[in-house]
Design an enzyme around this catalytic site. Structure first.
Site, PDB file in Angstrom:
ATOM      1  N   SER A 158       0.812  -1.216   0.000  1.00 32.74           N
ATOM      2  CA  SER A 158       0.000   0.000   0.000  1.00 32.74           C
ATOM      3  C   SER A 158       0.847   1.267   0.000  1.00 32.74           C
ATOM      4  O   SER A 158       0.307   2.361  -0.164  1.00 32.74           O
ATOM      5  CB  SER A 158      -0.921   0.007   1.221  1.00 32.74           C
ATOM      6  N   CYS A 159       2.167   1.147   0.201  1.00 26.39           N
ATOM      7  CA  CYS A 159       2.979   2.370   0.350  1.00 26.39           C
ATOM      8  C   CYS A 159       3.957   2.625  -0.791  1.00 26.39           C
ATOM      9  O   CYS A 159       3.920   3.694  -1.406  1.00 26.39           O
ATOM     10  CB  CYS A 159       3.764   2.317   1.658  1.00 26.39           C
ATOM     11  N   PHE A 160       4.862   1.676  -1.052  1.00 25.91           N
ATOM     12  CA  PHE A 160       5.930   1.973  -2.020  1.00 25.91           C
ATOM     13  C   PHE A 160       5.388   2.383  -3.394  1.00 25.91           C
ATOM     14  O   PHE A 160       5.798   3.420  -3.930  1.00 25.91           O
ATOM     15  CB  PHE A 160       6.892   0.777  -2.168  1.00 25.91           C
ATOM     16  N   ASP A 192       3.479   5.819  -2.978  1.00 29.82           N
ATOM     17  CA  ASP A 192       4.309   6.965  -2.589  1.00 29.82           C
ATOM     18  C   ASP A 192       5.312   7.343  -3.679  1.00 29.82           C
ATOM     19  O   ASP A 192       5.573   8.528  -3.899  1.00 29.82           O
ATOM     20  CB  ASP A 192       5.034   6.675  -1.263  1.00 29.82           C
TER      21      ASP A 192
END
Ligand code: UDX
Length: 430
Positions: free
Chosen positions: A268-270, A273
């Site tokens: 869900s982040c890399f 982002d």
């Protein structure tokens, strides 16, 4: 202290329970009544090791949840932990943040005395000062830096170790607009600094705090992509990439973490982002070449796996097992899992895909309802013409006789997890 956390998703619930554990009095504010009821009943609305125990222990005393923003009035500070989903162009959507800022502002118009508002969600530099604060000012009739302050406190917790990561961080980043806001943040985080194993405390500006989060994730994602780029070169020369990466990791300037080469990064982040900071850079006229290359390498790894399979046979009509569907081991989260582009490519090539994962089958079934799923790795392997390993679940290291049931014992390992043995035609992606 008395804290309010707006948003009870992954980060909001975890930090609320952890702040309660640190001795603060915490109220979670969320528009979803089911989540609110769950927390008040002592049941964590998400699965995360150690979280259920904390929610059960503190619900009804130091931790409660509500849909009523007015409960914020009795707190000293509010953390905004709302989702910032990706737009089509990679930029982040601020709809939930803006709505929360407006509701918070309306509530603060009724408050006598000081309040601190802290952005916890990952947002592009300047968002807290130029988007969030003006909305709170407009709705409250108050002025930032006078009746209320703003801060930014990025979160670095990983899925699967969220509670542990929050309670024992490498660093705590505290961005704020005034000395008074910094003092309030110090008071909130002092119990954590006292308890954790000597974390660095970085006191900085708000936009620096916002950027630290993106820089952190961009660096880690790029580190994995560089490892993958180097590992792809190694493979061309018949060099063992894992030996090379292990050796370079021993240089203290490089470090051994996040050098596991293979199918690449998801979650869900890399992906979100990196896309967001690339889009933000472009919006100011800067082209972030290296970061774009990190994304490109990541996108290419599943296709390289398909090429290796294509070197063996045409996948059309062949039964191909995909072992591992979650974006990493220890979770049923499939967001941006590398298994997704892999399955897409297999289906495009006409393969019959059979998927197996110890916990993520039901999540993947929603994404790919028409492929076959099994409840054991053995069942996925039985009769398969090839197996592609997409996630490094420990149980894949223990597979042995199960490979004997394959029609063709071809194993292409995207995570270097399978134990090599006689009788299997093993190839590592890198
Ligand atoms: C990440 C960051 O680590 C965390 O600080 C941030 O707050 C949220 O994003 P998370 O997405 O939970 O956490 O997972 P992480 O363990 O970092 O793994 C991310 C992805 O990189 C996974 O798909 C994993 O398989 C992959 N990875 C990780 C590699 O391919 N190689 C590695 O060496 C490490």
């Amino acid at each position: 202290m008395k804290l309010s956390i707006v948003g009870s998703g992954y980060v909001g619930t975890t930090i609320a329970a952890c702040f309660a554990d640190l001795g603060h009095d915490v109220v979670n504010v969320d528009i979803d009544e089911d989540i609110v009821d769950s927390i008040n009943a002592g049941v964590a609305p998400i699965h995360e090791p150690g979280l259920d125990e904390l929610v059960e222990q503190y619900a009804g005393n130091r931790l409660r949840a509500t849909t009523d923003y007015d409960e914020i009035l009795d707190t000293d500070a509010t953390f905004l932990a709302l989702p910032t989903p990706s737009n089509e162009d990679g930029s982040i959507g601020l709809g939930a943040m803006n709505a929360a800022a407006e509701s918070l502002g309306e509530t603060l118009s009724k408050k006598d005395g000081y309040h601190l508002v802290v952005t916890k969600s990952t947002v592009i530099p300047t968002t807290t000062e130029e988007v969030i604060a003006p909305r709170i000012e407009a709705a409250s009739g108050k002025t930032v830096g006078e009746e209320f302050d703003i801060g930014m406190n990025p979160e670095f917790l990983r899925e699967g170790t969220a509670v542990e990561d929050f309670l024992d961080p490498d660093k705590i980043v505290l961005g704020a607009n005034t000395d008074r806001a910094h003092e309030t943040l110090d008071a909130i985080f002092d119990p954590l600094v006292q308890r954790a194993d000597d974390p660095a405390v970085i006191k900085t500006g708000i936009r620096e705090a916002e950027m630290i989060k993106y820089a952190n994730n961009a660096f880690l994602a790029s580190k994995i992509s560089l490892a993958n780029d180097l590992a792809n070169i190694c493979k061309e020369f018949g060099v063992d990439s894992y030996e090379v990466l292990e050796a370079i990791g021993l240089d203290s300037r490089i470090g051994s973490a996040f050098l596991a080469a293979g199918l690449g990064w998801g979650g869900s982040c890399f992906p979100k982002d990196t896309a967001a900071i690339i889009a933000a850079a472009r919006s100011r006229g800067y082209e972030p070449r290296l970061l774009q290359a990190a994304v490109d390498v990541n996108d290419q790894q599943p296709h390289r796996m398909l090429e290796l399979l294509g070197d063996r046979f045409d996948p059309r009509g062949k039964r191909v097992a995909v072992l591992g569907l979650s974006f990493k081991p220890g979770t049923d989260d499939i967001r941006e899992s590398r298994a997704i582009p892999l399955i897409d490519a297999l289906l495009d090539a006409g393969a019959d895909v059979v998927g197996y994962d110890p916990v993520a089958v039901e999540s993947m079934r929603e994404k790919f309802p028409s492929i076959e799923y099994t409840t054991t790795a053995a069942d996925a392997l039985a009769g398969a013409d090839a197996a592609l390993v997409a996630t490094d679940w420990d149980e894949f290291a223990a597979l042995d006789d199960e490979f004997d049931e394959m029609r063709e014992p071809i194993v292409i390992d995207g995570r270097r997890i399978v134990t090599r043995r006689d009788g299997i035609d093993y190839e590592s992606l890198v």
